[in-house]
Design a protein around this motif. Structure first.
Motif, PDB file in Angstrom:
ATOM      1  N   TYR A   1       0.857  -1.181   0.000  1.00 30.79           N
ATOM      2  CA  TYR A   1       0.000   0.000   0.000  1.00 30.79           C
ATOM      3  C   TYR A   1       0.893   1.231   0.000  1.00 30.79           C
ATOM      4  O   TYR A   1       1.791   1.351   0.831  1.00 30.79           O
ATOM      5  CB  TYR A   1      -0.921   0.008   1.231  1.00 30.79           C
ATOM      6  CG  TYR A   1      -1.810   1.218   1.309  1.00 30.79           C
ATOM      7  CD1 TYR A   1      -2.842   1.403   0.395  1.00 30.79           C
ATOM      8  CD2 TYR A   1      -1.604   2.187   2.273  1.00 30.79           C
ATOM      9  CE1 TYR A   1      -3.650   2.523   0.460  1.00 30.79           C
ATOM     10  CE2 TYR A   1      -2.422   3.304   2.345  1.00 30.79           C
ATOM     11  CZ  TYR A   1      -3.437   3.472   1.423  1.00 30.79           C
ATOM     12  OH  TYR A   1      -4.233   4.577   1.484  1.00 30.79           O
ATOM     13  N   GLN A   2       0.655   2.111  -0.951  1.00 31.86           N
ATOM     14  CA  GLN A   2       1.423   3.349  -1.109  1.00 31.86           C
ATOM     15  C   GLN A   2       2.935   3.099  -1.041  1.00 31.86           C
ATOM     16  O   GLN A   2       3.657   3.706  -0.257  1.00 31.86           O
ATOM     17  CB  GLN A   2       0.978   4.392  -0.090  1.00 31.86           C
ATOM     18  CG  GLN A   2      -0.446   4.846  -0.324  1.00 31.86           C
ATOM     19  CD  GLN A   2      -0.865   5.986   0.573  1.00 31.86           C
ATOM     20  OE1 GLN A   2      -0.234   6.274   1.591  1.00 31.86           O
ATOM     21  NE2 GLN A   2      -1.955   6.635   0.208  1.00 31.86           N
TER      22      GLN A   2
ATOM     23  N   PHE B   1      -9.277   8.168   4.916  1.00 31.41           N
ATOM     24  CA  PHE B   1      -8.388   7.025   5.123  1.00 31.41           C
ATOM     25  C   PHE B   1      -7.138   7.143   4.250  1.00 31.41           C
ATOM     26  O   PHE B   1      -6.036   6.863   4.701  1.00 31.41           O
ATOM     27  CB  PHE B   1      -9.102   5.708   4.825  1.00 31.41           C
ATOM     28  CG  PHE B   1     -10.116   5.301   5.864  1.00 31.41           C
ATOM     29  CD1 PHE B   1      -9.838   5.391   7.216  1.00 31.41           C
ATOM     30  CD2 PHE B   1     -11.355   4.821   5.488  1.00 31.41           C
ATOM     31  CE1 PHE B   1     -10.762   5.003   8.174  1.00 31.41           C
ATOM     32  CE2 PHE B   1     -12.288   4.433   6.434  1.00 31.41           C
ATOM     33  CZ  PHE B   1     -11.992   4.522   7.779  1.00 31.41           C
ATOM     34  N   GLN B   2      -7.315   7.553   2.999  1.00 31.16           N
ATOM     35  CA  GLN B   2      -6.171   7.690   2.102  1.00 31.16           C
ATOM     36  C   GLN B   2      -5.217   8.774   2.598  1.00 31.16           C
ATOM     37  O   GLN B   2      -3.999   8.577   2.610  1.00 31.16           O
ATOM     38  CB  GLN B   2      -6.642   8.012   0.683  1.00 31.16           C
ATOM     39  CG  GLN B   2      -7.264   6.825  -0.012  1.00 31.16           C
ATOM     40  CD  GLN B   2      -7.889   7.179  -1.349  1.00 31.16           C
ATOM     41  OE1 GLN B   2      -8.253   8.319  -1.617  1.00 31.16           O
ATOM     42  NE2 GLN B   2      -8.039   6.172  -2.201  1.00 31.16           N
ATOM     43  N   GLU B   3      -5.764   9.916   3.019  1.00 30.58           N
ATOM     44  CA  GLU B   3      -4.927  11.004   3.517  1.00 30.58           C
ATOM     45  C   GLU B   3      -4.154  10.603   4.770  1.00 30.58           C
ATOM     46  O   GLU B   3      -3.049  11.072   5.009  1.00 30.58           O
ATOM     47  CB  GLU B   3      -5.781  12.239   3.816  1.00 30.58           C
ATOM     48  CG  GLU B   3      -6.250  12.945   2.572  1.00 30.58           C
ATOM     49  CD  GLU B   3      -7.182  14.109   2.872  1.00 30.58           C
ATOM     50  OE1 GLU B   3      -7.379  14.449   4.062  1.00 30.58           O
ATOM     51  OE2 GLU B   3      -7.708  14.671   1.902  1.00 30.58           O
ATOM     52  N   ALA B   4      -4.760   9.732   5.575  1.00 26.04           N
ATOM     53  CA  ALA B   4      -4.110   9.271   6.808  1.00 26.04           C
ATOM     54  C   ALA B   4      -3.214   8.051   6.552  1.00 26.04           C
ATOM     55  O   ALA B   4      -2.643   7.495   7.488  1.00 26.04           O
ATOM     56  CB  ALA B   4      -5.159   8.937   7.865  1.00 26.04           C
TER      57      ALA B   4
ATOM     58  N   PRO C   1      -4.078   1.601   5.314  1.00 29.05           N
ATOM     59  CA  PRO C   1      -4.298   0.586   4.271  1.00 29.05           C
ATOM     60  C   PRO C   1      -5.733   0.060   4.279  1.00 29.05           C
ATOM     61  O   PRO C   1      -6.377  -0.025   5.336  1.00 29.05           O
ATOM     62  CB  PRO C   1      -3.315  -0.527   4.655  1.00 29.05           C
ATOM     63  CG  PRO C   1      -2.275   0.141   5.477  1.00 29.05           C
ATOM     64  CD  PRO C   1      -2.999   1.231   6.221  1.00 29.05           C
ATOM     65  N   PRO C   2      -6.241  -0.321   3.101  1.00 34.02           N
ATOM     66  CA  PRO C   2      -7.626  -0.780   2.975  1.00 34.02           C
ATOM     67  C   PRO C   2      -7.996  -1.947   3.898  1.00 34.02           C
ATOM     68  O   PRO C   2      -9.113  -2.002   4.408  1.00 34.02           O
ATOM     69  CB  PRO C   2      -7.730  -1.215   1.508  1.00 34.02           C
ATOM     70  CG  PRO C   2      -6.670  -0.452   0.808  1.00 34.02           C
ATOM     71  CD  PRO C   2      -5.567  -0.263   1.807  1.00 34.02           C
ATOM     72  N   TRP C   3      -7.079  -2.879   4.132  1.00 35.26           N
ATOM     73  CA  TRP C   3      -7.414  -4.042   4.966  1.00 35.26           C
ATOM     74  C   TRP C   3      -7.538  -3.667   6.443  1.00 35.26           C
ATOM     75  O   TRP C   3      -8.094  -4.426   7.226  1.00 35.26           O
ATOM     76  CB  TRP C   3      -6.406  -5.173   4.770  1.00 35.26           C
ATOM     77  CG  TRP C   3      -4.997  -4.820   5.119  1.00 35.26           C
ATOM     78  CD1 TRP C   3      -4.403  -4.951   6.341  1.00 35.26           C
ATOM     79  CD2 TRP C   3      -4.005  -4.256   4.266  1.00 35.26           C
ATOM     80  NE1 TRP C   3      -3.102  -4.511   6.294  1.00 35.26           N
ATOM     81  CE2 TRP C   3      -2.832  -4.070   5.023  1.00 35.26           C
ATOM     82  CE3 TRP C   3      -3.986  -3.885   2.926  1.00 35.26           C
ATOM     83  CZ2 TRP C   3      -1.662  -3.546   4.497  1.00 35.26           C
ATOM     84  CZ3 TRP C   3      -2.824  -3.362   2.401  1.00 35.26           C
ATOM     85  CH2 TRP C   3      -1.687  -3.198   3.175  1.00 35.26           C
ATOM     86  N   ILE C   4      -7.051  -2.513   6.849  1.00 34.86           N
ATOM     87  CA  ILE C   4      -7.181  -2.056   8.243  1.00 34.86           C
ATOM     88  C   ILE C   4      -8.460  -1.249   8.431  1.00 34.86           C
ATOM     89  O   ILE C   4      -9.082  -1.279   9.488  1.00 34.86           O
ATOM     90  CB  ILE C   4      -5.938  -1.238   8.649  1.00 34.86           C
ATOM     91  CG1 ILE C   4      -4.721  -2.157   8.695  1.00 34.86           C
ATOM     92  CG2 ILE C   4      -6.142  -0.535   9.990  1.00 34.86           C
ATOM     93  CD1 ILE C   4      -3.421  -1.458   8.960  1.00 34.86           C
TER      94      ILE C   4
END
Length: 168
Positions: free
Chosen positions: A38-39, A119-122, A125-128
């Motif tokens: 992720y990122q 969520f993206q700005e912070a 990760p999607p699974w969290i």
């Protein structure tokens, strides 16, 4: 646990380096763990960590709430922190992990943002994300543990507020 073979490590490296930037990378590492990206960061995570069912908990004044996934919330009234005690009066505080396409305004000087954008700005990760408790006052989304409380219900500096701490 045995060390993975050199061939397996080479294959993991190849997949990690050559997967498309926006691809959801998921490589089985062991029976219980997988590799995710992720990122541009690599994570080793427990498999199926999001198998918990959705929950909805109504707060009834307790100082600690155990969530179905094993994490906890600690709730404590503090001056100038959390949800304004005045805004809590005659309202139902609900905690759930059920995410919808809603938005939240964490800063009164900035526009509302979708949960996905927050969520993206912070960099979460999607699974969290699926395991982070959402906080509702009656039917209104007012906060996300680990991210913050809506500016509409945040307690003022000298005001008593309900602080909610998320413990994983």
């Amino acid at each position: 646990q045995l060390m993975p073979s050199k061939d397996f490590l080479d294959e993991i490296l190849k997949q990690v380096l050559h997967a498309k930037k926006d691809a959801e990378l998921k490589i089985e590492l062991t029976k219980n763990h997988e590799i995710r990206r992720y990122q541009d960061e690599i994570y080793i995570v427990r498999k199926n960590q999001n198998t918990n069912k959705n929950y909805e908990i109504i707060w009834s004044g307790e100082s600690e709430i155990s969530l179905p996934n094993g994490s906890k919330l600690k709730l404590k009234f503090k001056k100038g922190k959390g949800i304004s005690s005045l805004k809590l009066k005659n309202k139902k505080l609900k905690i759930t992990n059920l995410q919808t396409k809603q938005s939240l305004k964490l800063d009164e000087k900035r526009p509302s943002k979708s949960l996905k954008n927050l969520f993206q700005e912070a960099h979460i990760p999607p699974w969290i994300r699926k395991d982070l408790p959402l906080i509702y006052l009656d039917q209104d989304l007012i906060g996300i543990t680990s991210l913050g409380i809506s500016s509409k219900v945040k307690s003022k500096e000298a005001e008593l507020g309900l602080d909610i701490e998320f413990i994983q």
